[in-house]
Enzyme design. Structure first.
Site, PDB file in Angstrom:
ATOM      1  N   HIS A 170       0.822  -1.212   0.000  1.00  0.00           N
ATOM      2  CA  HIS A 170       0.000   0.000   0.000  1.00  0.00           C
ATOM      3  C   HIS A 170       0.856   1.262   0.000  1.00  0.00           C
ATOM      4  O   HIS A 170       0.370   2.323   0.349  1.00  0.00           O
ATOM      5  CB  HIS A 170      -0.915   0.005   1.233  1.00  0.00           C
ATOM      6  CG  HIS A 170      -1.964  -1.067   1.176  1.00  0.00           C
ATOM      7  ND1 HIS A 170      -2.531  -1.625   2.288  1.00  0.00           N
ATOM      8  CD2 HIS A 170      -2.550  -1.687   0.122  1.00  0.00           C
ATOM      9  CE1 HIS A 170      -3.416  -2.544   1.935  1.00  0.00           C
ATOM     10  NE2 HIS A 170      -3.450  -2.599   0.624  1.00  0.00           N
ATOM     11  N   LYS A 223      -2.707  -8.848  -6.832  1.00  0.00           N
ATOM     12  CA  LYS A 223      -3.019  -9.911  -7.794  1.00  0.00           C
ATOM     13  C   LYS A 223      -4.257 -10.643  -7.325  1.00  0.00           C
ATOM     14  O   LYS A 223      -4.526 -10.725  -6.119  1.00  0.00           O
ATOM     15  CB  LYS A 223      -1.849 -10.903  -7.898  1.00  0.00           C
ATOM     16  CG  LYS A 223      -1.840 -11.676  -9.190  1.00  0.00           C
ATOM     17  CD  LYS A 223      -1.310 -10.840 -10.333  1.00  0.00           C
ATOM     18  CE  LYS A 223      -1.313 -11.580 -11.641  1.00  0.00           C
ATOM     19  NZ  LYS A 223      -0.557 -10.835 -12.671  1.00  0.00           N
TER      20      LYS A 223
HETATM   21  P1  NAD Z   1      -3.201 -16.586 -21.842  1.00  0.00           P
HETATM   22  O1  NAD Z   1      -4.160 -17.380 -21.072  1.00  0.00           O
HETATM   23  O2  NAD Z   1      -3.700 -15.626 -22.856  1.00  0.00           O
HETATM   24  O3  NAD Z   1      -2.148 -17.534 -22.611  1.00  0.00           O
HETATM   25  C1  NAD Z   1      -1.321 -18.478 -22.008  1.00  0.00           C
HETATM   26  C2  NAD Z   1      -1.033 -19.573 -23.039  1.00  0.00           C
HETATM   27  O4  NAD Z   1      -0.069 -20.463 -22.496  1.00  0.00           O
HETATM   28  C3  NAD Z   1      -2.254 -20.388 -23.420  1.00  0.00           C
HETATM   29  O5  NAD Z   1      -2.384 -20.427 -24.833  1.00  0.00           O
HETATM   30  C4  NAD Z   1      -1.970 -21.774 -22.821  1.00  0.00           C
HETATM   31  O6  NAD Z   1      -2.532 -22.814 -23.580  1.00  0.00           O
HETATM   32  C5  NAD Z   1      -0.451 -21.808 -22.859  1.00  0.00           C
HETATM   33  N1  NAD Z   1       0.148 -22.740 -21.916  1.00  0.00           N
HETATM   34  C6  NAD Z   1      -0.215 -23.027 -20.646  1.00  0.00           C
HETATM   35  N2  NAD Z   1       0.610 -23.935 -20.099  1.00  0.00           N
HETATM   36  C7  NAD Z   1       1.526 -24.230 -21.038  1.00  0.00           C
HETATM   37  C8  NAD Z   1       2.649 -25.102 -21.087  1.00  0.00           C
HETATM   38  N3  NAD Z   1       2.998 -25.840 -20.044  1.00  0.00           N
HETATM   39  N4  NAD Z   1       3.381 -25.154 -22.228  1.00  0.00           N
HETATM   40  C9  NAD Z   1       3.053 -24.399 -23.300  1.00  0.00           C
HETATM   41  N5  NAD Z   1       2.007 -23.558 -23.315  1.00  0.00           N
HETATM   42  C10 NAD Z   1       1.253 -23.474 -22.205  1.00  0.00           C
HETATM   43  O7  NAD Z   1      -2.298 -15.861 -20.750  1.00  0.00           O
HETATM   44  P2  NAD Z   1      -1.421 -14.540 -20.927  1.00  0.00           P
HETATM   45  O8  NAD Z   1      -2.260 -13.390 -20.522  1.00  0.00           O
HETATM   46  O9  NAD Z   1      -0.765 -14.562 -22.247  1.00  0.00           O
HETATM   47  O10 NAD Z   1      -0.350 -14.751 -19.757  1.00  0.00           O
HETATM   48  C11 NAD Z   1       0.829 -15.520 -19.944  1.00  0.00           C
HETATM   49  C12 NAD Z   1       1.846 -15.144 -18.892  1.00  0.00           C
HETATM   50  O11 NAD Z   1       2.126 -13.737 -18.988  1.00  0.00           O
HETATM   51  C13 NAD Z   1       1.411 -15.381 -17.446  1.00  0.00           C
HETATM   52  O12 NAD Z   1       2.540 -15.728 -16.675  1.00  0.00           O
HETATM   53  C14 NAD Z   1       0.912 -14.022 -17.009  1.00  0.00           C
HETATM   54  O13 NAD Z   1       0.969 -13.842 -15.603  1.00  0.00           O
HETATM   55  C15 NAD Z   1       1.915 -13.127 -17.723  1.00  0.00           C
HETATM   56  N6  NAD Z   1       1.441 -11.739 -17.899  1.00  0.00           N
HETATM   57  C16 NAD Z   1       0.305 -11.467 -18.571  1.00  0.00           C
HETATM   58  C17 NAD Z   1      -0.101 -10.135 -18.735  1.00  0.00           C
HETATM   59  C18 NAD Z   1      -1.324  -9.753 -19.544  1.00  0.00           C
HETATM   60  O14 NAD Z   1      -1.498  -8.550 -19.799  1.00  0.00           O
HETATM   61  N7  NAD Z   1      -2.135 -10.678 -19.993  1.00  0.00           N
HETATM   62  C19 NAD Z   1       0.662  -9.115 -18.166  1.00  0.00           C
HETATM   63  C20 NAD Z   1       1.842  -9.429 -17.488  1.00  0.00           C
HETATM   64  C21 NAD Z   1       2.220 -10.748 -17.361  1.00  0.00           C
END
Ligand code: NAD
Length: 468
Positions: A64, A106
């Site tokens: 915070h 989160k």
């Molecule tokens: P998403 O759900 O859009 O996509 C994740 C993809 O990873 C999916 O297509 C899934 O099938 C695939 N996947 C899952 N397990 C897998 C494995 N073992 N091997 C290969 N592929 C696998 O999620 P996202 O929003 O793209 O998030 C992905 C990562 O990025 C996460 O760690 C998330 O915390 C991080 N992130 C996301 C954002 C955002 O704006 N969406 C921002 C910062 C960080």
């Protein structure tokens, strides 16, 4: 998940390593590290077939020191309290690195999204939001969720609608980011995290001296890369890296991994997966067994963009990439980090590299509070001014511009252009800041990013006078 993996502990190990380079004492450091509020909610879901299922969700506000707190909402079976605490802590450090004025938070719901209908997901999302409202864990000045793994625009729109129905405050739209444009979202948010990953990797590759150390030429052109996870972040990172001249040679998804050293057509692959439900079998590619195997091929850049704990003691020794661009949160364990570092790889850490999402979320929140689209006031004025300058140039030279050239040269900045410019500025400036710290202290980029954020957060605590 490998046995005994504790994500929050991993984040704190990286924190402790960096804390040794800061001026703060143990008391203040432990105040920075700790999670300020941890909420665990359970509620019943009546499924479409009439059966009842208990749903578990969390929201963690890590720090915070700045308000509101900010962080994504994850739908996955990996979600638990430890994971949510780790991800909330990473948000605090990430926001500090890119100078986004939020504390970290989160949220997560422990579900396999594919096992629920759209209506069920909507009911889960609305009920979860209701729980957050009741417990004061959401609001434009309190705590602002955003998309993460397994969530997107649809969930954000339901959150906003639920919040607005129960709070008739003027700035209600700012209670969540990553919304559809029609609901107060901002152009460029969907692709922001992947685009930020691209800017970060591009900036690293621009550094001639650093590239020489890795035995590579300066720039992105011709560099080969592999991506794990072709979701929002992985897809967009790959798209912009290809546009920047790099070559996609390997992809891993849940169902397996594929490889083609001559290059993979990303858009065709996405179309193929939509049709068949799998990346395996895509034309001219070779299947490489399980969904981690392709991470071990010879390539310049490896981008884990799925989940945490993907590069660990088991596979770190086999990974050959010279640059690891951590698009996902926590993809590399502490032990794996040390193995890769010893080999001389450049690890561009998550607490910097995937900050593009929260950066553009910050812009969306500002838009919601100001109730005006970026560019609305200035775009036409800029265009008129540029046209005047171009007509002076025409008058004092022989050059006559075509209408096409005039349209191009006299373009004023609209919302997308301003968002993209702000994102590029943020990612590029922050990279150079942490790279300088890396060199100053002879540490790696992860430690440098942590030093940077501990300094910023610690200074705020000091100035609040809590620790005289
Ligand atoms: P998403 O759900 O859009 O996509 C994740 C993809 O990873 C999916 O297509 C899934 O099938 C695939 N996947 C899952 N397990 C897998 C494995 N073992 N091997 C290969 N592929 C696998 O999620 P996202 O929003 O793209 O998030 C992905 C990562 O990025 C996460 O760690 C998330 O915390 C991080 N992130 C996301 C954002 C955002 O704006 N969406 C921002 C910062 C960080």
């Amino acid at each position: 998940m490998s046995k005994g993996y504790r994500f929050f502990e991993q984040v704190n190990q990286a924190f402790d390593k960096a804390a040794a380079y800061t001026r703060f004492d143990k008391g203040l450091l432990s105040q920075i590290k700790i999670c300020n509020d941890v909420l665990h909610v359970t509620f019943p879901l009546e499924k479409d077939d009439g059966s009842i299922e208990t749903i578990h969700g969390w929201r963690v506000e890590h720090s915070h020191h700045k308000m509101p707190t900010k962080g994504g909402l994850r739908y996955s079976l990996t979600v638990n309290e430890d994971e949510t605490m780790a991800l909330a802590a990473l948000m605090t450090y990430k926001c500090a690195v890119v100078n986004v004025p939020f504390g970290g938070a989160k949220g997560g719901i422990c579900i396999d999204k594919s096992k629920f209908s759209k209506n069920e997901i909507e009911r889960i999302t609305r009920r979860y939001t209701y729980e957050l409202i009741r417990k004061n864990f959401i609001g434009p000045g309190l705590d602002v969720p955003a998309p993460d793994y397994g969530t997107g625009e649809a969930e954000m729109a339901w959150i906003m609608d639920t919040y607005r129905q129960l709070n008739d405050e003027l700035n209600a739209e700012g209670c969540v980011t990553g919304k559809p444009i029609s609901q107060g979202g901002i152009r460029g948010r969907t692709e922001a995290t992947g685009r930020g990953v691209y800017y970060g990797i591009m900036e690293a590759c621009q550094n001639k001296e650093d590239m020489k150390e890795l035995g590579m030429d300066q720039g992105l052109e011709g560099k080969t890369f592999v991506v794990q996870g072709l979701g929002n972040v992985g897809y967009h990172a790959a798209k912009y890296l290809i546009e920047g001249g790099a070559k996609l040679i390997g992809v891993a998804e849940i169902e397996g991994s594929i490889y083609n050293e001559k290059g993979i057509d990303l858009e065709e692959l996405v179309r193929f997966r939509k049709e068949t439900g799998s990346i395996v079998g895509f034309e001219d590619t070779r299947e490489l067994g399980n969904n981690k195997k392709v991470m071990e091929v010879e390539c310049d850049i490896l981008i884990p963009a799925a989940l945490e704990n993907q590069i660990n003691e088991e596979n770190a020794g086999s990974i050959k990439a010279k640059i690891i661009g951590e698009a996902a949160n926590g993809p590399t364990t502490t032990e794996a980090h040390d193995i890769l570092k010893k080999r001389g790889a450049l690890i561009i850490p998550d607490n910097y590299l995937n900050a593009g999402g929260v950066t553009v979320s910050y812009f969306e929140w500002l838009k919601n509070l100001s109730h005006v689209r970026f560019g609305r006031l200035g775009k036409r004025f800029e265009e008129t001014s540029y046209r005047k300058i171009l007509s002076v140039i025409e008058n004092i030279s022989d050059r006559k511009f075509t209408e096409l050239e005039l349209d191009y040269l006299a373009q004023g900045a609209g919302e997308y252009e301003l968002v993209d410019s702000g994102l590029a500025e943020t990612m590029i400036t922050a990279y150079n800041e942490i790279n300088e710290l890396r060199k100053k202290h002879h540490v790696d980029l992860r430690t440098a990013a942590f030093i940077n954020s501990i300094d910023k957060v610690g200074t705020i605590y000091e100035s609040m006078g809590i620790f005289p």
